[in-house]
Every structure is written in structure tokens, then in C-alpha cells.
Write a protein that holds these residues in place. Structure first.
Motif, mmCIF file in Angstrom:
data_model
loop_
_atom_site.group_PDB
_atom_site.id
_atom_site.type_symbol
_atom_site.label_atom_id
_atom_site.label_comp_id
_atom_site.label_asym_id
_atom_site.label_seq_id
_atom_site.Cartn_x
_atom_site.Cartn_y
_atom_site.Cartn_z
ATOM 1 N N GLU A 93 15.534 39.360 1.761
ATOM 2 C CA GLU A 93 16.262 40.411 2.467
ATOM 3 C C GLU A 93 15.303 41.349 3.193
ATOM 4 O OE1 GLU A 93 18.729 42.375 -0.310
ATOM 5 O OE2 GLU A 93 20.134 40.698 -0.541
ATOM 6 N N GLU A 94 14.193 41.687 2.556
ATOM 7 C CA GLU A 94 13.210 42.550 3.211
ATOM 8 C C GLU A 94 12.643 41.869 4.446
ATOM 9 O OE1 GLU A 94 12.372 45.595 2.671
ATOM 10 O OE2 GLU A 94 13.522 45.895 0.842
ATOM 11 N N ALA A 95 12.322 40.583 4.327
ATOM 12 C CA ALA A 95 11.782 39.851 5.475
ATOM 13 C C ALA A 95 12.807 39.762 6.600
ATOM 14 C CB ALA A 95 11.350 38.455 5.034
ATOM 15 N N GLN A 96 14.075 39.530 6.248
ATOM 16 C CA GLN A 96 15.121 39.439 7.269
ATOM 17 C C GLN A 96 15.314 40.776 7.984
ATOM 18 O OE1 GLN A 96 18.902 38.282 5.715
ATOM 19 N NE2 GLN A 96 19.830 38.001 7.730
ATOM 20 N N ARG A 97 15.345 41.857 7.237
ATOM 21 C CA ARG A 97 15.487 43.175 7.877
ATOM 22 C C ARG A 97 14.291 43.476 8.771
ATOM 23 N NH1 ARG A 97 17.616 44.795 2.716
ATOM 24 N NH2 ARG A 97 15.570 45.562 2.084
ATOM 25 N N PHE A 98 13.109 43.108 8.328
ATOM 26 C CA PHE A 98 11.904 43.343 9.122
ATOM 27 C C PHE A 98 11.970 42.576 10.443
ATOM 28 C CE2 PHE A 98 7.693 41.697 10.289
ATOM 29 C CZ PHE A 98 6.999 42.877 10.505
ATOM 30 N N THR A 99 12.363 41.308 10.365
ATOM 31 C CA THR A 99 12.441 40.496 11.582
ATOM 32 C C THR A 99 13.521 41.014 12.526
ATOM 33 O OG1 THR A 99 11.652 38.545 10.368
ATOM 34 C CG2 THR A 99 12.783 38.163 12.459
ATOM 35 N N MET A 100 14.662 41.393 11.991
ATOM 36 C CA MET A 100 15.742 41.899 12.828
ATOM 37 C C MET A 100 15.336 43.199 13.523
ATOM 38 S SD MET A 100 18.239 39.740 12.664
ATOM 39 C CE MET A 100 19.655 40.684 13.231
ATOM 40 N N ALA A 101 14.545 44.027 12.844
ATOM 41 C CA ALA A 101 14.169 45.318 13.410
ATOM 42 C C ALA A 101 13.011 45.210 14.384
ATOM 43 C CB ALA A 101 13.806 46.289 12.296
ATOM 44 N N THR A 102 12.071 44.300 14.144
ATOM 45 C CA THR A 102 10.853 44.240 14.947
ATOM 46 C C THR A 102 10.752 43.015 15.833
ATOM 47 O OG1 THR A 102 9.609 43.097 13.204
ATOM 48 C CG2 THR A 102 9.639 45.510 13.140
ATOM 49 N N GLY A 103 11.511 41.955 15.521
ATOM 50 C CA GLY A 103 11.390 40.705 16.252
ATOM 51 C C GLY A 103 10.186 39.883 15.841
ATOM 52 N N ILE A 104 9.464 40.314 14.812
ATOM 53 C CA ILE A 104 8.294 39.576 14.338
ATOM 54 C C ILE A 104 8.733 38.596 13.265
ATOM 55 C CG2 ILE A 104 6.015 39.780 13.263
ATOM 56 C CD1 ILE A 104 5.884 42.641 14.304
ATOM 57 N N PRO A 105 8.498 37.303 13.442
ATOM 58 C CA PRO A 105 8.922 36.323 12.432
ATOM 59 C C PRO A 105 8.082 36.427 11.165
ATOM 60 C CG PRO A 105 7.645 35.247 14.148
ATOM 61 C CD PRO A 105 7.849 36.663 14.608
ATOM 62 N N VAL A 106 8.703 36.077 10.048
ATOM 63 C CA VAL A 106 8.034 36.098 8.748
ATOM 64 C C VAL A 106 8.079 34.696 8.167
ATOM 65 C CG1 VAL A 106 8.004 37.046 6.419
ATOM 66 C CG2 VAL A 106 8.647 38.502 8.344
ATOM 67 N N ASN A 107 6.911 34.158 7.863
ATOM 68 C CA ASN A 107 6.805 32.842 7.232
ATOM 69 C C ASN A 107 6.761 33.051 5.724
ATOM 70 O OD1 ASN A 107 6.035 30.335 6.223
ATOM 71 N ND2 ASN A 107 4.786 29.839 7.999
ATOM 72 N N LEU A 108 7.856 32.664 5.058
ATOM 73 C CA LEU A 108 7.987 32.894 3.615
ATOM 74 C C LEU A 108 7.644 31.641 2.827
ATOM 75 C CD1 LEU A 108 11.253 35.002 3.171
ATOM 76 C CD2 LEU A 108 8.924 35.712 2.662
ATOM 77 N N GLU A 109 6.897 31.830 1.764
ATOM 78 C CA GLU A 109 6.611 30.751 0.812
ATOM 79 C C GLU A 109 6.744 31.344 -0.587
ATOM 80 O OE1 GLU A 109 3.073 27.547 -0.367
ATOM 81 O OE2 GLU A 109 2.890 28.813 1.410
ATOM 82 N N LEU A 110 7.900 31.123 -1.205
ATOM 83 C CA LEU A 110 8.213 31.720 -2.504
ATOM 84 C C LEU A 110 8.311 30.620 -3.550
ATOM 85 C CD1 LEU A 110 10.970 34.256 -1.378
ATOM 86 C CD2 LEU A 110 8.521 34.658 -1.622
ATOM 87 N N GLU A 111 7.501 30.742 -4.594
ATOM 88 C CA GLU A 111 7.519 29.784 -5.698
ATOM 89 C C GLU A 111 7.522 30.547 -7.017
ATOM 90 O OE1 GLU A 111 4.388 26.945 -5.406
ATOM 91 O OE2 GLU A 111 4.749 26.512 -3.286
ATOM 92 N N VAL A 112 8.529 31.374 -7.193
ATOM 93 C CA VAL A 112 8.667 32.149 -8.427
ATOM 94 C C VAL A 112 9.567 31.344 -9.364
ATOM 95 C CG1 VAL A 112 9.373 34.336 -9.431
ATOM 96 C CG2 VAL A 112 8.396 34.274 -7.127
#
Length: 318
Positions: free
Chosen positions: A191-210
Motif C-alpha cells: 500500500e505504501e508503494a502504491q500510494r508513492f507511485t500514484m503521488a509521484t509517478g515513480i515506479p517501485v520494484n517490490l521483492e517481498l519474501e516475508v
């Protein structure tokens, strides 16, 4: 002197006086060797006086009485001075305890101020920074005639404002009652990455292995760390893309947030007024008992790597 002044009654005077002197010697020296030497010296004086005045006739009667009185007086002296020393130690301990209590109060106030500063920064400051970024994006789209896109961002801004208000209220509740809310960490990061991308237009490459659930304390701190890193990228980095890699293995939570922005001089961390984001991140990592490594260079971006232990609970905040 008492032997010359009281030639008839001097044995009684000596039998009473010598144990008192030895008892005082215990208090003055409080060392077995010196007290023994004092006892031998007074014993020899006593024997010499008895032999000088009475040719040693009464020494067989006076010596047992003298020894008995010496034992009683020395035992009393030892007990008395042990009590005195114990009282002195107790008073010293009480003074040290009072000093330590004052230090604990000072540390408590300092840590509480730091915690409140982090909470305010992570709720109000970050929420307002996100709203400003979204308003700037709205202004840019309105200038270009993109009313539809601007309307979408307005809706997102309203949602973020409500969320920031909710987090501010939750921070206030935490200050009052230390209550915690169960949060899915990976979903919160997405959700944080999505809000960041929507606000700035900067894509976020996520790799989550929790692979396992995290404690509430680790989740809260880690979520705020990710949010602060993204806020710093949006405000300062001028990056084209952000990489976030989070995994837990071998009882460690490893996080890496990296961008390809303009970078900065890491020697300036904590030296600029009003720039407390990285300081807050470092404090959160310290409270979790982890380590942090910040690397940045001009035109090559910034990389923040964090390791947090999961085998034991994080350190308590005083």
C-alpha cells in the motif's frame, strides 16, 4: 602510670583498661595484624608490670580474667564497628540509588521526547508531505488540462488525509494506552508503494519474501522505516525508480530500499535543521536491536540496508 598511682589496686585497673584499649584498636585499625600486634604489646606491658610489682604472684589469676575480658570487648567492638560500616554502606548505597533514579528519570524524559518526535514525524509530517506531493501532482495535471487524472489524485488525496488523521489518532491512543493494532506487514508495504507511485509517478520494484508473521513492534517500526525512505526519495532523490527488497531468514529481517537518484553526502546526516527522517530511521533500527548501512554517491543513488533480529523481542523503550 596507673601502677605507680595505685600500687594496691593497679591489677584491676589494668584488667579493665587493656581490653578497652584493644577494643578501640579494633575501631582505629580494623586490621587483624595491627590489632594482634597491639594485643601482644599490651599483654607484654601487663605481664611486665605484674612481675615488677608482685613478682608474678597474681599473674595466674589475672591472666584468665584479662583474656576473658579481651574476648568479650573485642567481640563487642567487632559487632559495633561492623554495624557502623554497614550503616555507612547503606547510606552510600541509598545516595547512589537516588542518583541512579534521577538518571533514569532524565533518560525516561529524553526517550519519551524522542518517541513523541518520531510519532509526530511519522504521522503528521509524513502525511502532510504526501498531501503536498499529491497537490503538486494535481496542479501539474490541471495545468496540462488533465482534469480526469487530477480528479483521481484528488480522491486519493482525500483518502490519504483520512488515513493520516486515523494514524494521528492511533498515535495519540498509543501514547495514552500503548495499544497496538495488528497489521499485515507485506500488505502495508504494498500500500505504501502504491500510494508513492500514484503521488509521484515513480515506479517501485517490490521483492517481498516475508515467510512468517512479525511482532507488532517490528511491524510498526519497519513500516515507518519504509514510509520514511519513500518520502525521502520523493522529496530529495529525483529518482526514476525505487527498489524495495524485504525478506526474513535465519531469524533476521533484511530490508533494502534503493533508488537511482542524485544521491547525497551521508556526512550531513543529523547536521541540517529540519531534516530528521534518517535520524528517526536510525533510532528505530537501534530500538529493534538491528544494524543499518547507508550508502550514497552523486548520480548513483542511495541504498539503505537494514538488518533486524527476530529471535528476541526488540529493546524496551524507557
Amino acid at each position: 602510670m596507673s601502677s605507680y598511682l595505685l600500687p594496691a589496686g593497679f591489677p584491676i585497673v589494668l584488667v579493665c583498661l587493656i581490653p578497652v584499649l584493644i577494643g578501640q584498636g579494633v575501631g582505629v585499625y580494623y586490621q587483624p595484624l595491627k590489632v594482634t600486634m597491639l594485643f601482644l604489646a599490651l599483654y607484654l606491658v601487663f605481664c611486665a608490670v605484674v612481675i615488677w610489682f608482685h613478682n608474678g604472684e597474681q599473674i595466674g589469676i589475672l591472666m584468665p580474667v584479662l583474656i576473658m575480658l579481651i574476648v568479650v570487648v573485642v567481640a563487642y567492638a567487632l559487632l559495633f564497628y561492623q554495624q557502623v560500616h554497614a550503616r555507612v554502606r547503606t547510606q552510600t548505597f541509598l545516595r547512589e540509588l537516588e542518583f541512579a533514579h534521577q538518571k533514569v528519570e532524565e533518560l525516561t524524559l529524553a526517550n519519551e521526547r524522542q518517541r513523541m518526535a518520531r510519532d509526530l514525524h511519522d504521522t503528521l509530517a509524513q502525511g502532510l508531505a504526501g498531501l503536498i506531493m499529491q497537490l503538486e501532482a494535481i496542479d501539474a495535471h490541471m495545468t496540462k488540462g488533465g482534469a480526469k487524472r487530477a480528479h483521481e489524485i484528488v480522491q486519493q488525496s482525500m483518502s490519504q488525509a483520512r488515513r493520516s488523521l486515523s494514524e494521528a489518532r492511533r498515535a495519540i491512543d498509543d501514547l495514552r494506552s500503548k495499544s497496538a493494532v495488528e497489521v499485515d506487514f507485506t500488505e502495508a508495504v504494498r500500500e505504501e508503494a502504491q500510494r508513492f507511485t500514484m503521488a509521484t509517478g515513480i515506479p517501485v520494484n517490490l521483492e517481498l519474501e516475508v515467510k512468517s508473521s512479525l511482532s507488532t513492534l517490528v511491524t510498526e517500526h519497519a513500516k515507518h522505516i519504509v514510509r520514511e525512505c519513500l518520502t525521502n526519495v520523493a522529496k530529495h532523490a529525483q529518482a526514476k525508480i525505487v527498489y524495495i527488497r524485504i525478506m526474513n531468514m535465519e531469524q533476521m529481517l533484511r530490508m533494502q530500499i534503493r533508488d537511482n537518484g542524485k544521491g547525497f553526502n551521508i556526512q550531513t546526516i543529523g547536521r541540517k535543521a529540519g531534516h530528521y527522517g534518517l535520524i528517526g530511521i536510525q533510532e528505530r533500527v537501534r530500538l529493534l536491536g538491528g544494524g543499518i548501512n547507508i550508502q550514497s554517491s552523486a548520480r548513483e543513488g542511495t541504498s539503505i540496508e537494514i538488518e533486524v533480529p527476530l529471535a528476541k523481542e526488540a529493546r524496551y523503550e524507557i
